[in-house]
Design an enzyme around this catalytic site. Structure first.
Site, PDB file in Angstrom:
ATOM      1  N   ASP A 148      -1.003 -17.781   2.384  1.00 28.01           N
ATOM      2  CA  ASP A 148      -1.594 -18.450   1.221  1.00 28.01           C
ATOM      3  C   ASP A 148      -0.863 -17.977  -0.023  1.00 28.01           C
ATOM      4  O   ASP A 148       0.027 -17.117   0.072  1.00 28.01           O
ATOM      5  CB  ASP A 148      -3.107 -18.124   1.131  1.00 28.01           C
ATOM      6  CG  ASP A 148      -3.919 -19.208   0.422  1.00 28.01           C
ATOM      7  OD1 ASP A 148      -3.689 -19.433  -0.777  1.00 28.01           O
ATOM      8  OD2 ASP A 148      -4.776 -19.845   1.070  1.00 28.01           O
ATOM      9  N   TYR A 165      -4.131 -38.145  -3.559  1.00 25.65           N
ATOM     10  CA  TYR A 165      -4.633 -37.471  -2.360  1.00 25.65           C
ATOM     11  C   TYR A 165      -4.663 -38.449  -1.185  1.00 25.65           C
ATOM     12  O   TYR A 165      -4.235 -38.122  -0.078  1.00 25.65           O
ATOM     13  CB  TYR A 165      -6.034 -36.940  -2.671  1.00 25.65           C
ATOM     14  CG  TYR A 165      -6.635 -36.020  -1.625  1.00 25.65           C
ATOM     15  CD1 TYR A 165      -6.257 -34.693  -1.539  1.00 25.65           C
ATOM     16  CD2 TYR A 165      -7.622 -36.482  -0.754  1.00 25.65           C
ATOM     17  CE1 TYR A 165      -6.831 -33.841  -0.605  1.00 25.65           C
ATOM     18  CE2 TYR A 165      -8.204 -35.646   0.187  1.00 25.65           C
ATOM     19  CZ  TYR A 165      -7.809 -34.322   0.252  1.00 25.65           C
ATOM     20  OH  TYR A 165      -8.387 -33.488   1.188  1.00 25.65           O
TER      21      TYR A 165
END
Ligand code: NAD
Length: 258
Positions: A37, A157
């Site tokens: 991450d 998106y």
């Protein structure tokens, strides 16, 4: 217990939300889990907690949009653990904007993380998985119901998640026909109560009201919980899904059924 025993799994965007749940579940089911991450403190704290509960886990910093970093990450995993069996391309961001309100920069940023990085991760995973002994593996790409149906305030998106759906099928066909023993599938969650969706709720000015609104629109009567999605990812990652490739697993409380 043991549904992914002895497998080595890389989960991107693993510091929180769906990545966290998937990491916890896979560790519980016997995998050696590598979470990556850009949220290093959260990622390391999570790994410490998984290890404290008896799991095998480690954390690496990775911006999934960095092409060169991909080979470095998989190289480090193979050097440490000997192989790579599962890659979950989970890292993602959302942009709460209609087509009219979306800048080119915003569109490109969303597609860089949600779409291009899924391509990078899939290509890199194949490179490792086809050459290891025994060869093979499972790649799970996190799309969305926004990869299946339009949502008016999620233009960029929608574009990114729709792309992941068909890209995953293309990759699945290629690796199956090449005989690599690699499977590629996509997962399509509806609104699940993670930091990403809580933030969307904050944008409305009423997070609790947003939760109630999500409960009202899902036939099952609530938004998803991260573990609802993690169990689907676990299935696709495991050998239980050995004949499942190019599929799209919808986990959505029934919202796209009607
Ligand atoms: P989240 O925001 O809670 O977690 C996403 C994680 O990805 C974060 O830890 C973030 O730091 C990480 N990330 C973002 N950009 C990154 C980058 N460039 N490199 C590495 N890591 C990066 O979101 P979530 O809800 O857990 O979402 C996980 C995935 O599931 C995303 O792909 C999202 O689009 C998808 N999804 C979520 C929902 C939902 O309702 N929560 C529904 C459908 C699909």
């Amino acid at each position: 217990m043991g549904r992914v025993e002895n497998k080595v799994a890389l989960i991107t965007g693993g510091a929180r939300g769906l990545g966290e749940a998937t990491g916890r579940l896979m560790a519980q089911e016997g995998a050696t889990v590598v979470l990556t991450d850009v949220l290093d403190d959260e990622g390391q704290a999570l790994v410490d907690d998984i290890v404290a509960h008896g799991g095998k886990a480690s954390y690496l910093h990775q911006d999934v949009t960095d092409e060169a970093a991909w080979a470095d990450i998989t190289g480090r995993i193979v050097a440490e653990h000997g192989r790579l069996d599962i890659v979950v391309n989970n890292a993602g961001i959302v942009l709460d904007a209609s087509v009219e309100d979306t800048t080119l920069e915003g569109f490109q940023r969303v597609n860089s993380i949600n779409n291009e990085a899924v391509f990078l991760g899939t290509r890199e995973a194949i490179k490792v998985m086809k050459n290891q002994d025994p060869k093979g593996g499972s790649i799970v790409n996190i799309s969305s119901i926004a990869g299946l149906v339009g949502i008016e305030n999620l233009a960029a998106y929608n574009a990114s998640k729709g792309a992941v759906r068909l890209f995953s099928k293309s990759a699945a066909l290629h690796v199956a026909k090449a005989g690599y023993k690699i499977r590629v599938n996509s997962v399509h969650p509806s609104y699940t109560w993670t930091p990403m969706v809580q933030h969307l709720g904050d944008n409305t000015g009423d997070r609790d009201g947003f939760f109630d609104a999500l409960s009202a629109v899902h036939p099952i009567g609530r938004p998803g919980e991260p573990m609802d999605i993690a169990y689907g990812v676990l299935y696709l990652a495991s050998d239980e899904a050995s004949w499942t490739t190019g599929s799209e697993l919808v986990i959505d409380g029934g919202i796209t059924a009607g």
